[in-house]
Write an enzyme that holds these catalytic residues in place. Structure first.
Site, PDB file in Angstrom:
ATOM      1  CE  LYS A   1      12.256   4.572  -9.964  1.00 24.47           C
ATOM      2  NZ  LYS A   1      11.343   4.942  -8.893  1.00 24.47           N
TER       3      LYS A   1
ATOM      4  CG  ASN B   1       9.815   7.209 -13.504  1.00 27.46           C
ATOM      5  OD1 ASN B   1      10.641   8.166 -14.152  1.00 27.46           O
ATOM      6  ND2 ASN B   1       9.222   6.932 -13.362  1.00 27.46           N
TER       7      ASN B   1
ATOM      8  N   GLY C   1      13.251   7.856   0.860  1.00 25.37           N
ATOM      9  CA  GLY C   1      14.222   7.735  -0.014  1.00 25.37           C
ATOM     10  C   GLY C   1      13.764   7.786  -1.409  1.00 25.37           C
TER      11      GLY C   1
ATOM     12  CB  ALA D   1       9.076   6.713  -2.943  1.00 22.70           C
TER      13      ALA D   1
ATOM     14  CE1 TYR E   1       3.738  -2.135  -7.800  1.00 21.67           C
ATOM     15  CE2 TYR E   1       4.520  -0.076  -7.530  1.00 21.67           C
ATOM     16  CZ  TYR E   1       4.802  -1.120  -7.645  1.00 21.67           C
ATOM     17  OH  TYR E   1       5.803  -0.928  -8.281  1.00 21.67           O
TER      18      TYR E   1
HETATM   19  P1  NAP Z   1      14.091   3.121  -0.496  1.00 16.22           P
HETATM   20  O1  NAP Z   1      14.537   4.174  -0.987  1.00 16.22           O
HETATM   21  O2  NAP Z   1      14.468   1.687  -0.018  1.00 16.22           O
HETATM   22  O3  NAP Z   1      13.487   3.914   1.154  1.00 16.22           O
HETATM   23  C1  NAP Z   1      12.617   2.971   2.052  1.00 16.22           C
HETATM   24  C2  NAP Z   1      12.157   3.691   2.882  1.00 16.22           C
HETATM   25  O4  NAP Z   1      11.388   3.576   4.504  1.00 16.22           O
HETATM   26  C3  NAP Z   1      13.621   4.996   3.748  1.00 16.22           C
HETATM   27  O5  NAP Z   1      12.993   6.112   4.000  1.00 16.22           O
HETATM   28  C4  NAP Z   1      13.396   3.669   5.608  1.00 16.22           C
HETATM   29  O6  NAP Z   1      14.298   4.658   5.957  1.00 16.22           O
HETATM   30  C5  NAP Z   1      11.981   3.528   5.213  1.00 16.22           C
HETATM   31  N1  NAP Z   1      11.824   2.180   5.787  1.00 16.22           N
HETATM   32  C6  NAP Z   1      11.877   1.387   5.564  1.00 16.22           C
HETATM   33  N2  NAP Z   1      11.438   0.176   6.930  1.00 16.22           N
HETATM   34  C7  NAP Z   1      11.679   1.329   7.429  1.00 16.22           C
HETATM   35  C8  NAP Z   1      10.926   0.828   9.345  1.00 16.22           C
HETATM   36  N3  NAP Z   1      11.601  -0.155   9.251  1.00 16.22           N
HETATM   37  N4  NAP Z   1      11.053   1.209   9.607  1.00 16.22           N
HETATM   38  C9  NAP Z   1      11.374   3.445   9.465  1.00 16.22           C
HETATM   39  N5  NAP Z   1      11.672   3.476   8.004  1.00 16.22           N
HETATM   40  C10 NAP Z   1      11.598   2.707   7.143  1.00 16.22           C
HETATM   41  O7  NAP Z   1      12.135   2.642  -0.640  1.00 16.22           O
HETATM   42  P2  NAP Z   1      12.168   3.941  -2.343  1.00 16.22           P
HETATM   43  O8  NAP Z   1      11.986   3.604  -3.458  1.00 16.22           O
HETATM   44  O9  NAP Z   1      11.684   5.163  -1.772  1.00 16.22           O
HETATM   45  O10 NAP Z   1      10.100   2.846  -2.338  1.00 16.22           O
HETATM   46  C11 NAP Z   1       9.493   3.060  -0.902  1.00 16.22           C
HETATM   47  C12 NAP Z   1       8.416   2.272  -1.475  1.00 16.22           C
HETATM   48  O11 NAP Z   1       7.096   3.329  -2.206  1.00 16.22           O
HETATM   49  C13 NAP Z   1       7.959   0.814  -1.917  1.00 16.22           C
HETATM   50  O12 NAP Z   1       7.297   0.848  -1.513  1.00 16.22           O
HETATM   51  C14 NAP Z   1       7.868   1.172  -3.484  1.00 16.22           C
HETATM   52  O13 NAP Z   1       7.178   0.481  -4.061  1.00 16.22           O
HETATM   53  C15 NAP Z   1       7.135   2.350  -3.547  1.00 16.22           C
HETATM   54  N6  NAP Z   1       6.972   3.140  -4.746  1.00 16.22           N
HETATM   55  C16 NAP Z   1       5.988   3.407  -4.984  1.00 16.22           C
HETATM   56  C17 NAP Z   1       5.387   3.218  -6.500  1.00 16.22           C
HETATM   57  C18 NAP Z   1       3.754   4.173  -7.355  1.00 16.22           C
HETATM   58  O14 NAP Z   1       3.939   4.697  -8.507  1.00 16.22           O
HETATM   59  N7  NAP Z   1       3.196   4.174  -6.149  1.00 16.22           N
HETATM   60  C19 NAP Z   1       6.505   4.807  -7.138  1.00 16.22           C
HETATM   61  C20 NAP Z   1       8.039   4.781  -6.341  1.00 16.22           C
HETATM   62  C21 NAP Z   1       8.132   4.028  -5.420  1.00 16.22           C
HETATM   63  P3  NAP Z   1      15.462   4.947   6.431  1.00 16.22           P
HETATM   64  O15 NAP Z   1      15.625   5.621   5.414  1.00 16.22           O
HETATM   65  O16 NAP Z   1      15.669   5.116   7.520  1.00 16.22           O
HETATM   66  O17 NAP Z   1      16.378   3.772   5.880  1.00 16.22           O
END
Ligand code: NAP
Length: 497
Positions: free
Chosen positions: A287, A308, A350, A352, A448
């Site tokens: 992305k 996206n 992150g 999202a 989701y």
């Molecule tokens: P990402 O870029 O990998 O970011 C993950 C985030 O989660 C980071 O801020 C990370 O913190 C935090 N994290 C992960 N494990 C953790 C833990 N054990 N303790 C504390 N913080 C933790 O992922 P992303 O792309 O943003 O996606 C995140 C979620 O959003 C996913 O479930 C994805 O499926 C969902 N999403 C949904 C939609 C929708 O249309 N509904 C769209 C996009 C994304 P650090 O920075 O400290 O590592």
């Protein structure tokens, strides 16, 4: 045509599978190398139950992905005896195999010969020549199953389809990179494709016949079918095909939306041209990289640094970020008076979170970002402040812990989880386990899968209004659908997720 691969240890097991998938398949491949006791089976009963369903007889050796471990003489004998047993329509003999008596017996019974080769290591440089050279006699059908290991390999496979347009052939891409070729078989020009509910356990990238037929619209594909898709790594788990493809059916669009496993964006761009892909969605980990390949980007892409949705046009790629509007859509319904002045806490920093924080700040909310990694949160806030020209007070950050919890109370009108905590396979994680909900907060989980996370369950139990990640997923997909096709999906329609 979809051919069901029969890998049961006994014929009754295979018949059961045929009955389960009958309406989705045009034939079956009997993998006789999986039968425990071919001599002891009730063959007349099997063929009677089969009726007119075309059947391929295959006896595969381990080096070609099969289980037949005995000698070549024994394989030849077994082929001969099985040909005697009933009405096979085709027999699969590997390209290098010389069984003149088997060929003669097959031809005498009107059984067509499929000449196959398998390459589990990649896509041969001279794939087109290899396929052409498989044909020994008129009527033979050449079959190649190859394993693309990269987007470049996949592009060469697409070239082979183009160069072999004049040949009736079976051409298959195996594995994650080859998956799109399996699904696009009628569009690309493979005479048939194989399918089985056994999936990867049987052959890498194999898909079940029902999904292939109903989700990927196999039987309505033709060389004229428009191609759309999603790129990512990994990508085969994506739910997007389950939203876009039913949309084409509903609106009568001759299109198919497929997942493309990608290693390098620059190697996927030739595939876009070769397949004339009319729009593609972008997910992890591309992305943030994809805007660099776009000739035009909308504000939301520049503001979040993430894209996206890509629409190829004559003057280059156009990049969009539908996550921003997708995130806002359920909030607009929850806060009909608007988001200006709303105080919102977003957990996570992150990809999202970027869309969520940008969207909230742009609409006038005050946002607190809560993230365990400070530098990520700091950078996110700095980027959004700069993109929207906001002061530090409007978008600030804190680390979780005591200070974080205290500060969240000032922002608790809306609490958003944008972390992966709660997402499968981390279902037992709660991003805000240390804080009890009061019942006054609106709680939004971007996760989701699963639909209802532990975080949302707790919020519901406390009486909070909740927003599901699935609502955002659908909203962002609807806008993508419009960008790609110029047609609107009915937001009230329920699509199979
Ligand atoms: P990402 O870029 O990998 O970011 C993950 C985030 O989660 C980071 O801020 C990370 O913190 C935090 N994290 C992960 N494990 C953790 C833990 N054990 N303790 C504390 N913080 C933790 O992922 P992303 O792309 O943003 O996606 C995140 C979620 O959003 C996913 O479930 C994805 O499926 C969902 N999403 C949904 C939609 C929708 O249309 N509904 C769209 C996009 C994304 P650090 O920075 O400290 O590592």
């Amino acid at each position: 045509m979809i051919f069901l691969v029969l890998s049961g240890a006994a014929l009754p097991e295979n018949l059961k599978e045929i009955r389960a998938y009958k309406k989705h398949i045009g034939g079956a491949e009997l993998r006789a190398d999986f039968l425990a006791d071919p001599g002891g089976e009730d063959w007349p009963g099997f063929f009677q139950a089969l009726g007119e369903l075309p059947l391929i007889l295959t006896l595969r050796k381990p080096e070609d992905g099969g289980r037949f471990c005995e000698s070549e003489d024994r394989r030849r004998e077994l082929f001969l005896s099985l040909l005697e047993k009933g009405n096979f329509r085709y027999i699969d003999l590997e390209g290098g195999v010389d069984f003149p008596d088997v060929e003669e017996a097959a031809r005498a019974k009107g059984v067509r010969i499929i000449r196959s080769f398998h390459d589990f290591t990649g896509v041969p440089e001279d794939l087109t020549g290899r396929v052409r050279s498989l044909v020994r006699k008129p009527g033979d059908i050449p079959k190649a199953a190859v394993m693309p290991k990269s987007c470049r390999d996949f592009a060469r496979l697409i070239d082979a389809f183009r160069d072999l347009q004049d040949v009736t052939k079976i051409l298959l891409g195996m594995g994650q990179f080859g998956f799109a070729a399996r699904v696009l078989a009628p569009r690309l020009g493979s005479w048939l494709t194989f399918a089985s509910p056994a999936g990867d356990a049987l052959a890498p990238g194999l898909i079940d016949p029902r999904t292939l037929d109903t989700v990927y619209r196999y039987h309505s594909q033709s060389p004229a079918t428009r191609v759309f898709g999603i790129i990512g790594s990994p990508i085969l788990h994506s739910k997007s095909p389950h939203i876009h493809n039913p949309g084409y059916t509903k609106l009568g669009i001759d299109g198919v939306y497929v997942p493309f496993h990608v290693d390098r964006v620059e190697d996927f761009l030739p595939v876009v041209r070769k397949l004339n892909i009319e729009g593609f969605s972008v997910t992890v980990p591309f992305k943030e990289e994809i805007p660099g390949f776009c000739a035009h980007t909308e504000d939301a892409v520049r503001g979040t640094g993430a894209c996206n949705t890509v629409k190829p046009r004559e003057d280059g790629l156009y990049g969009y970020n539908t996550d921003v509007e997708g995130f806002l859509a359920p909030l607009r319904a929850a806060f009909p008076a608007g988001l200006s002045g709303l105080r919102a806490a977003v957990i996570g920093a992150g990809g999202a979170a970027r869309s969520a924080v940008y969207a909230l700040a742009r609409e006038g909310a005050r946002v607190l970002v809560v993230n365990r990694t400070a530098h990520r949160a700091r950078r996110l806030c700095g980027d959004i402040q700069k993109a929207l020209g906001l002061c530090e007070e409007r978008v600030r950050w804190v680390r979780p812990g005591e200070q974080g919890l205290a500060l969240i109370e000032e922002y608790a009108q809306l609490i958003v989880n944008s972390t992966t905590m709660g997402m499968s396979p981390w279902e037992d994680l709660d991003p805000l386990a240390a804080r009890a909900f009061r019942g006054t907060e609106t709680v939004y989980d971007m996760v989701y899968s699963p639909r209802e996370t532990l975080f949302l369950k707790r919020a519901l139990a406390a009486g909070c209004a909740v927003i599901y990640g699935e609502q955002m997923l659908m909203s962002q997909a609807y806008r993508q659908f419009y960008v790609y096709t110029g047609k609107e999906l009915d937001p009230s329609a329920a699509y199979d997720l």
